[in-house]
Design an enzyme around this catalytic site. Structure first.
Site, PDB file in Angstrom:
ATOM      1  N   TYR A  13     -15.378   1.296  -6.843  1.00  0.00           N
ATOM      2  CA  TYR A  13     -16.638   1.985  -6.565  1.00  0.00           C
ATOM      3  C   TYR A  13     -17.629   1.797  -7.708  1.00  0.00           C
ATOM      4  CZ  TYR A  13     -13.680   3.846  -2.926  1.00  0.00           C
ATOM      5  OH  TYR A  13     -12.816   3.927  -1.856  1.00  0.00           O
ATOM      6  N   GLU A  64       6.886  -6.745   0.933  1.00  0.00           N
ATOM      7  CA  GLU A  64       5.760  -6.610   1.868  1.00  0.00           C
ATOM      8  C   GLU A  64       4.731  -7.720   1.644  1.00  0.00           C
ATOM      9  OE1 GLU A  64       5.038  -4.754   4.362  1.00  0.00           O
ATOM     10  OE2 GLU A  64       6.162  -2.875   4.269  1.00  0.00           O
ATOM     11  N   SER A  95     -10.172   5.884  -4.760  1.00  0.00           N
ATOM     12  CA  SER A  95     -11.037   7.057  -4.925  1.00  0.00           C
ATOM     13  C   SER A  95     -10.536   8.031  -5.994  1.00  0.00           C
ATOM     14  CB  SER A  95     -11.184   7.777  -3.581  1.00  0.00           C
ATOM     15  OG  SER A  95      -9.914   8.172  -3.072  1.00  0.00           O
ATOM     16  N   ARG A 105     -10.461  10.843   1.622  1.00  0.00           N
ATOM     17  CA  ARG A 105     -10.356  11.623   2.870  1.00  0.00           C
ATOM     18  C   ARG A 105     -11.639  12.406   3.088  1.00  0.00           C
ATOM     19  NH1 ARG A 105      -4.290  11.593   2.946  1.00  0.00           N
ATOM     20  NH2 ARG A 105      -4.092   9.339   2.822  1.00  0.00           N
ATOM     21  N   ARG A 160       1.136  10.094   5.346  1.00  0.00           N
ATOM     22  CA  ARG A 160       1.325   8.762   5.938  1.00  0.00           C
ATOM     23  C   ARG A 160       2.649   8.131   5.502  1.00  0.00           C
ATOM     24  NH1 ARG A 160      -3.840   8.392   7.688  1.00  0.00           N
ATOM     25  NH2 ARG A 160      -5.603   8.426   6.263  1.00  0.00           N
ATOM     26  N   LYS A 164      -2.285  -1.542  -3.768  1.00  0.00           N
ATOM     27  CA  LYS A 164      -3.139  -0.356  -3.693  1.00  0.00           C
ATOM     28  C   LYS A 164      -2.298   0.904  -3.717  1.00  0.00           C
ATOM     29  CE  LYS A 164      -6.321   1.858  -0.587  1.00  0.00           C
ATOM     30  NZ  LYS A 164      -6.798   1.931   0.753  1.00  0.00           N
ATOM     31  N   LYS A 172       0.850  -1.183   0.000  1.00  0.00           N
ATOM     32  CA  LYS A 172       0.000   0.000   0.000  1.00  0.00           C
ATOM     33  C   LYS A 172       0.891   1.241   0.000  1.00  0.00           C
ATOM     34  CE  LYS A 172      -3.687   2.316   2.461  1.00  0.00           C
ATOM     35  NZ  LYS A 172      -4.641   2.257   3.580  1.00  0.00           N
TER      36      LYS A 172
HETATM   37  C1  PBG Z   1      -7.212   3.239   5.319  1.00  0.00           C
HETATM   38  C2  PBG Z   1      -7.694   3.257   3.912  1.00  0.00           C
HETATM   39  C3  PBG Z   1      -7.551   4.279   2.983  1.00  0.00           C
HETATM   40  C4  PBG Z   1      -8.185   3.846   1.815  1.00  0.00           C
HETATM   41  C5  PBG Z   1      -8.700   2.580   2.073  1.00  0.00           C
HETATM   42  N1  PBG Z   1      -8.371   2.228   3.375  1.00  0.00           N
HETATM   43  C6  PBG Z   1      -6.977   5.640   3.114  1.00  0.00           C
HETATM   44  C7  PBG Z   1      -5.537   5.836   3.330  1.00  0.00           C
HETATM   45  O1  PBG Z   1      -4.771   4.907   3.541  1.00  0.00           O
HETATM   46  O2  PBG Z   1      -5.127   6.999   3.318  1.00  0.00           O
HETATM   47  C8  PBG Z   1      -8.275   4.618   0.544  1.00  0.00           C
HETATM   48  C9  PBG Z   1      -9.273   4.129  -0.449  1.00  0.00           C
HETATM   49  C10 PBG Z   1      -9.518   5.072  -1.562  1.00  0.00           C
HETATM   50  O3  PBG Z   1      -8.823   6.092  -1.725  1.00  0.00           O
HETATM   51  O4  PBG Z   1     -10.441   4.789  -2.331  1.00  0.00           O
HETATM   52  N2  PBG Z   1      -8.267   3.004   6.225  1.00  0.00           N
END
Ligand code: PBG
Length: 328
Positions: free
Chosen positions: A317, A237, A278, A210, A221, A252, A200
């Site tokens: 989505y 990982e 997203s 967000r 992060r 991801k 990730k």
């Molecule tokens: C963490 C999480 C995130 C997303 C899914 N699980 C946000 C992040 O790590 O900042 C993002 C999913 C998306 O952007 O569609 N709980």
């Protein structure tokens, strides 16, 4: 001039021939629908739109159940639940509360769809903490890996008690899969599977998410999510997560990391998932809203490209809409 001897175009001549030789398929069962459910949002108010994700909403209890029922009827691969609590605090208490929004949503959805649709839940603290980080912080404001793991273990037990089929640890804490697996097994939840967000990346494309979860994150992060420069590290990982008991591993975001996805698919035996996140969704929707691209064609091409790069499962989505388009 001599015509070419080899004519690959023969296999493109009609739609039926193209279908015959298609190397990759896109099917409803491969698509998982991520959904957001917001605490305190009454059925009277109705679902709340997320402006940066046109077509995606924060669900009320009843609109969530309707979405889950539809997902089951469409034969989707699953539904991934995200909860947005009314109150956030420094340690994300809402995440481990059996009556917290996410655990309640799991219970509700499982009660509705039973075994007809795999129910998954995000296992992370960022939706529940007032600072917006995926874990608890040390006094110096760093994310405390091992203290966070203890909460993840409790969260896993709470989600399993609520009836979840797969938990999705997504906080990128070292050792999170092992701790979650052990917590599930100690509580005799041997059948609850772990869908690990393994590779990730710290991505700018999470922006709309967000907004979707009312995140209060300041900063970034980058001290726990991966550096976009690193592909080999993504594979590392993934292998660590498999050693720790991950049943499915995930890459991801998807589109900016298709190379990582391909390397992972070639290296492991477990099912591989990819999350079309997203920002990837928002880019297509924004371009389509401007009339710059053909929306439906772009959606299907996007999802197919993620499958072609090696994903067995795609979180998107568009899952429900794509499933409908595919049966047209
Ligand atoms: C963490 C999480 C995130 C997303 C899914 N699980 C946000 C992040 O790590 O900042 C993002 C999913 C998306 O952007 O569609 N709980």
């Amino acid at each position: 001039m001599e015509p070419p001897v080899v004519r690959p175009r023969r296999l493109r001549s009609t739609a039926a021939v193209r279908r015959l030789v298609a190397e990759t398929s896109l099917e409803a069962r491969q698509l998982v629908l991520p959904v957001f459910v917001r605490e305190g949002l009454s059925d009277g108010e109705g679902p709340r739109p997320i402006s940066s994700m046109p077509g995606v909403v924060q669900h009320t209890r009843s609109s969530l159940l309707a979405a889950a029922t539809e997902a089951a009827e469409l034969g989707l691969g699953g539904i991934m639940l995200f909860g947005i609590p009314e109150h956030k605090d420094a340690v994300g208490s809402g995440a481990i509360d059996p009556d917290g929004i996410l655990n309640r949503a799991i219970r509700d959805v499982v009660g509705e769809v039973g075994d007809t649709l795999p129910v998954m839940a995000d296992l992370c603290l960022d939706e529940f903490t007032d600072h917006g980080h995926c874990g608890v912080q040390t006094r110096e404001g760093r994310v405390d890996n091992d203290a966070t793991l203890e909460i993840y273990a409790e969260m896993a037990r709470a989600q399993a008690a609520a009836g979840v089929d797969l938990v999705g640890p997504s906080g990128m804490m070292d050792g999170q899969v092992a701790v979650v697996r052990a917590a599930l097994d100690e509580a005799s939840h041997h059948d609850v599977a772990v869908l690990a967000y393994s590779a990730k990346y710290a991505s700018a494309f999470y922006g709309p998410f967000r907004e979707a979860v009312d995140s209060s994150l300041q900063g970034d992060r980058r001290s726990y999510q991966q550096d976009p420069a690193n592909a080999r590290e993504g594979l590392r990982e993934v292998l660590l997560d498999i050693e720790q008991g991950a049943d499915i591993v995930m890459v991801k975001p998807a589109l900016p990391y298709l190379d990582v996805l391909r390397q992972v698919r070639d290296a492991v035996g477990v099912p591989v998932a990819a999350y079309n996140i997203s920002g990837e969704y928002a880019m297509v929707e924004a371009a389509a809203a401007n009339g710059w691209i053909d929306r439906e064609a772009a959606i299907l091409e996007t999802l197919l490209s993620i499958r072609r790069a090696g994903a067995d499962v795609v979180l998107t989505y568009w899952a429900a809409e794509a499933a409908r388009l595919l049966t047209r």
